[in-house]
Design a protein around this motif. Sequence first.
Motif, PDB file in Angstrom:
ATOM      1  N   MET A  42       8.139   6.173  -4.067  1.00 57.28           N
ATOM      2  CA  MET A  42       8.689   4.830  -3.933  1.00 57.28           C
ATOM      3  C   MET A  42      10.066   4.821  -3.304  1.00 57.28           C
ATOM      4  SD  MET A  42       7.568   2.705  -7.325  1.00 57.28           S
ATOM      5  CE  MET A  42       5.860   2.285  -7.644  1.00 57.28           C
ATOM      6  N   GLY A  43      10.916   5.785  -3.659  1.00 55.95           N
ATOM      7  CA  GLY A  43      12.260   5.821  -3.105  1.00 55.95           C
ATOM      8  C   GLY A  43      12.250   5.922  -1.600  1.00 55.95           C
ATOM      9  N   THR A  44      11.463   6.834  -1.071  1.00 58.59           N
ATOM     10  CA  THR A  44      11.373   7.019   0.376  1.00 58.59           C
ATOM     11  C   THR A  44      10.778   5.794   1.051  1.00 58.59           C
ATOM     12  OG1 THR A  44      11.086   9.393   0.073  1.00 58.59           O
ATOM     13  CG2 THR A  44      10.421   8.485   2.197  1.00 58.59           C
ATOM     14  N   ARG A  47       0.828  -1.200   0.000  1.00 59.69           N
ATOM     15  CA  ARG A  47       0.000   0.000   0.000  1.00 59.69           C
ATOM     16  C   ARG A  47       0.867   1.257   0.000  1.00 59.69           C
ATOM     17  NH1 ARG A  47      -4.151   2.451  -2.016  1.00 59.69           N
ATOM     18  NH2 ARG A  47      -5.133   3.971  -0.617  1.00 59.69           N
ATOM     19  N   ALA A  48       1.967   1.232   0.741  1.00 60.25           N
ATOM     20  CA  ALA A  48       2.866   2.382   0.787  1.00 60.25           C
ATOM     21  C   ALA A  48       3.480   2.643  -0.583  1.00 60.25           C
ATOM     22  CB  ALA A  48       3.965   2.145   1.827  1.00 60.25           C
ATOM     23  N   LEU A  49       3.845   1.577  -1.302  1.00 59.46           N
ATOM     24  CA  LEU A  49       4.398   1.755  -2.644  1.00 59.46           C
ATOM     25  C   LEU A  49       3.388   2.395  -3.580  1.00 59.46           C
ATOM     26  CD1 LEU A  49       6.380  -1.565  -3.260  1.00 59.46           C
ATOM     27  CD2 LEU A  49       7.324   0.714  -2.879  1.00 59.46           C
ATOM     28  N   ALA A  50       2.124   2.057  -3.397  1.00 60.90           N
ATOM     29  CA  ALA A  50       1.085   2.638  -4.247  1.00 60.90           C
ATOM     30  C   ALA A  50       0.920   4.130  -3.977  1.00 60.90           C
ATOM     31  CB  ALA A  50      -0.239   1.906  -4.023  1.00 60.90           C
ATOM     32  N   LEU A  51       1.116   4.540  -2.722  1.00 63.86           N
ATOM     33  CA  LEU A  51       0.960   5.948  -2.366  1.00 63.86           C
ATOM     34  C   LEU A  51       2.221   6.764  -2.660  1.00 63.86           C
ATOM     35  CD1 LEU A  51      -0.939   5.567   1.024  1.00 63.86           C
ATOM     36  CD2 LEU A  51      -1.895   6.278  -1.171  1.00 63.86           C
ATOM     37  N   ALA A  57       5.401  -0.665   7.786  1.00 66.24           N
ATOM     38  CA  ALA A  57       5.874  -1.871   7.097  1.00 66.24           C
ATOM     39  C   ALA A  57       7.240  -2.295   7.628  1.00 66.24           C
ATOM     40  CB  ALA A  57       5.946  -1.616   5.592  1.00 66.24           C
ATOM     41  N   GLY A  58       8.159  -1.328   7.765  1.00 70.43           N
ATOM     42  CA  GLY A  58       9.479  -1.653   8.302  1.00 70.43           C
ATOM     43  C   GLY A  58       9.403  -2.201   9.711  1.00 70.43           C
ATOM     44  N   LEU A  59       8.509  -1.630  10.513  1.00 70.71           N
ATOM     45  CA  LEU A  59       8.311  -2.127  11.875  1.00 70.71           C
ATOM     46  C   LEU A  59       7.782  -3.555  11.853  1.00 70.71           C
ATOM     47  CD1 LEU A  59       8.351  -1.295  14.896  1.00 70.71           C
ATOM     48  CD2 LEU A  59       5.948  -0.620  14.629  1.00 70.71           C
ATOM     49  N   GLY A  60       6.831  -3.827  10.953  1.00 70.64           N
ATOM     50  CA  GLY A  60       6.289  -5.177  10.846  1.00 70.64           C
ATOM     51  C   GLY A  60       7.342  -6.188  10.420  1.00 70.64           C
ATOM     52  N   PHE A  61       8.149  -5.832   9.410  1.00 67.21           N
ATOM     53  CA  PHE A  61       9.204  -6.727   8.946  1.00 67.21           C
ATOM     54  C   PHE A  61      10.221  -6.990  10.057  1.00 67.21           C
ATOM     55  CE2 PHE A  61       8.425  -4.959   4.458  1.00 67.21           C
ATOM     56  CZ  PHE A  61       7.571  -5.997   4.149  1.00 67.21           C
ATOM     57  N   GLY A  62      10.673  -5.918  10.709  1.00 68.80           N
ATOM     58  CA  GLY A  62      11.691  -6.069  11.741  1.00 68.80           C
ATOM     59  C   GLY A  62      11.215  -6.897  12.916  1.00 68.80           C
ATOM     60  N   LEU A  63      10.001  -6.621  13.391  1.00 69.73           N
ATOM     61  CA  LEU A  63       9.474  -7.364  14.533  1.00 69.73           C
ATOM     62  C   LEU A  63       9.157  -8.809  14.178  1.00 69.73           C
ATOM     63  CD1 LEU A  63       7.175  -4.690  16.226  1.00 69.73           C
ATOM     64  CD2 LEU A  63       9.423  -5.506  16.965  1.00 69.73           C
ATOM     65  N   SER A  76      18.003   0.377  -1.886  1.00 69.33           N
ATOM     66  CA  SER A  76      16.546   0.501  -1.939  1.00 69.33           C
ATOM     67  C   SER A  76      16.086   1.769  -2.643  1.00 69.33           C
ATOM     68  CB  SER A  76      15.966   0.484  -0.516  1.00 69.33           C
ATOM     69  OG  SER A  76      16.279  -0.723   0.137  1.00 69.33           O
ATOM     70  N   VAL A  77      17.025   2.651  -3.003  1.00 70.53           N
ATOM     71  CA  VAL A  77      16.649   3.910  -3.642  1.00 70.53           C
ATOM     72  C   VAL A  77      16.057   3.627  -5.014  1.00 70.53           C
ATOM     73  CG1 VAL A  77      17.498   6.062  -4.613  1.00 70.53           C
ATOM     74  CG2 VAL A  77      18.331   5.288  -2.397  1.00 70.53           C
ATOM     75  N   LEU A  78      14.849   4.096  -5.221  1.00 70.03           N
ATOM     76  CA  LEU A  78      14.155   3.947  -6.492  1.00 70.03           C
ATOM     77  C   LEU A  78      13.763   5.326  -7.000  1.00 70.03           C
ATOM     78  CD1 LEU A  78      11.774   1.013  -5.516  1.00 70.03           C
ATOM     79  CD2 LEU A  78      13.829   0.856  -6.912  1.00 70.03           C
ATOM     80  N   PRO A  79      13.464   5.438  -8.288  1.00 68.79           N
ATOM     81  CA  PRO A  79      13.006   6.733  -8.793  1.00 68.79           C
ATOM     82  C   PRO A  79      11.797   7.233  -8.014  1.00 68.79           C
ATOM     83  CG  PRO A  79      13.445   5.219 -10.610  1.00 68.79           C
ATOM     84  CD  PRO A  79      13.537   4.415  -9.337  1.00 68.79           C
ATOM     85  N   GLY A  80      11.765   8.525  -7.762  1.00 71.59           N
ATOM     86  CA  GLY A  80      10.659   9.105  -6.997  1.00 71.59           C
ATOM     87  C   GLY A  80       9.368   9.113  -7.767  1.00 71.59           C
ATOM     88  N   GLN A  81       8.494   8.182  -7.473  1.00 72.74           N
ATOM     89  CA  GLN A  81       7.201   8.082  -8.127  1.00 72.74           C
ATOM     90  C   GLN A  81       6.114   8.086  -7.069  1.00 72.74           C
ATOM     91  OE1 GLN A  81       7.133   4.624 -10.641  1.00 72.74           O
ATOM     92  NE2 GLN A  81       9.187   5.002 -11.425  1.00 72.74           N
ATOM     93  N   GLY A  82       4.916   8.386  -7.495  1.00 72.92           N
ATOM     94  CA  GLY A  82       3.778   8.313  -6.593  1.00 72.92           C
ATOM     95  C   GLY A  82       3.548   9.610  -5.854  1.00 72.92           C
ATOM     96  N   GLY A  83       2.639   9.575  -4.889  1.00 73.11           N
ATOM     97  CA  GLY A  83       2.266  10.768  -4.149  1.00 73.11           C
ATOM     98  C   GLY A  83       3.115  10.967  -2.930  1.00 73.11           C
ATOM     99  N   ARG A  84       2.503  11.510  -1.860  1.00 77.40           N
ATOM    100  CA  ARG A  84       3.283  11.839  -0.677  1.00 77.40           C
ATOM    101  C   ARG A  84       2.760  11.160   0.585  1.00 77.40           C
ATOM    102  NH1 ARG A  84       5.112  18.140  -1.195  1.00 77.40           N
ATOM    103  NH2 ARG A  84       5.580  18.109  -3.414  1.00 77.40           N
ATOM    104  N   GLY A  85       1.879  10.220   0.442  1.00 73.36           N
ATOM    105  CA  GLY A  85       1.247   9.659   1.635  1.00 73.36           C
ATOM    106  C   GLY A  85       1.817   8.347   2.113  1.00 73.36           C
ATOM    107  N   GLY A  86       2.943   7.901   1.515  1.00 74.02           N
ATOM    108  CA  GLY A  86       3.416   6.568   1.821  1.00 74.02           C
ATOM    109  C   GLY A  86       4.333   6.432   3.012  1.00 74.02           C
ATOM    110  N   LEU A  87       4.897   7.544   3.531  1.00 75.63           N
ATOM    111  CA  LEU A  87       5.906   7.439   4.584  1.00 75.63           C
ATOM    112  C   LEU A  87       5.373   6.800   5.867  1.00 75.63           C
ATOM    113  CD1 LEU A  87       8.741   7.880   5.542  1.00 75.63           C
ATOM    114  CD2 LEU A  87       8.142  10.236   6.140  1.00 75.63           C
ATOM    115  N   PRO A  88       4.214   7.204   6.411  1.00 74.04           N
ATOM    116  CA  PRO A  88       3.732   6.539   7.636  1.00 74.04           C
ATOM    117  C   PRO A  88       3.541   5.035   7.455  1.00 74.04           C
ATOM    118  CG  PRO A  88       2.525   8.574   7.259  1.00 74.04           C
ATOM    119  CD  PRO A  88       3.322   8.312   6.025  1.00 74.04           C
TER     120      PRO A  88
END
Length: 271
Positions: A89-91, A82-86, A151-157, A134-146
């Motif tokens: 992508m790079g961030t 979902r974050a990638l869709a928003l 996602a990172g918290l879920g993967f790490g835990l 993990s750096v990818l071209p900046g695509q998409g909107g601005r709502g993906g960071l939260p």
Amino acid sequence: MNAAALIALLSAISYGAGDFLSGLASRRDPPERVVALTHPLACVAFALLAVLRHEPLPSSSDLGWGAAAGVLGLLGVLTFYRALALGPMGTVSVTSGALGALIPVAAGLLLGEQLSLGNGLGVLLVLAGIALFSVLPGQGGRGGLPLALLAGLGFGLFFVLLAQSEAVFWTLAMARLTSSAVVVPYTLRRYGLRPLGPRLIFASAPGDALGNLCYLLAAQAGRLSVAGLLTNLYPVITALLAAMVLRERLNRVQWLGVALAVIGVPLVTAR
């Protein structure tokens, strides 16, 4: 390099190959359907292995660790998509990838593991390599960071909780049973379970399952910090496979990330 580190690298290779095939499958089927069809297969496979290998019945705590890991791992996967869709992508990729690798390292240190100066330098190099890769071209909107943070918290835990179990196959079966209990009804209601590309979906299942198994074995045999960090090199494997098979190109920043990770790995695993 010790056996635990080698098994962790095998986990990264397995995860990377599984993600490559899952990515191809997701071009025809929704990612949720790919997960909904592969996780139950992994659950059955792990349960059968537990029986065939006469693994003792797990304790309630082992099942609890597995269940919690399954939920958090699924949370990581779905929020990452979902974050990638928003976007951007790079961030999103850098945030989730670096956080997913950093959490097992931090947990290992909090649990009393000790790293030498050389190990610490290796950790920094590998983390930097994962972030740059993990750096990818900046695509998409601005709502993906939260959602990327979630996602990172879920993967790490997921990696941290899975490593707390003393059992192996029963714990992994419980993790996949729990995630299946969540994602299968959701996917059935929203997309349906009939696959458009069944061969690719089922071909991706062994990579994810073997990645889980190798990670858990590495974490139990060695240090959580090292096992979690090396396992999180799996995006490098996925991208290298894409470069070889699909002729996709890595940019200069990503190649720099690969170089830093390659330099860092022997430092991380040195005694």
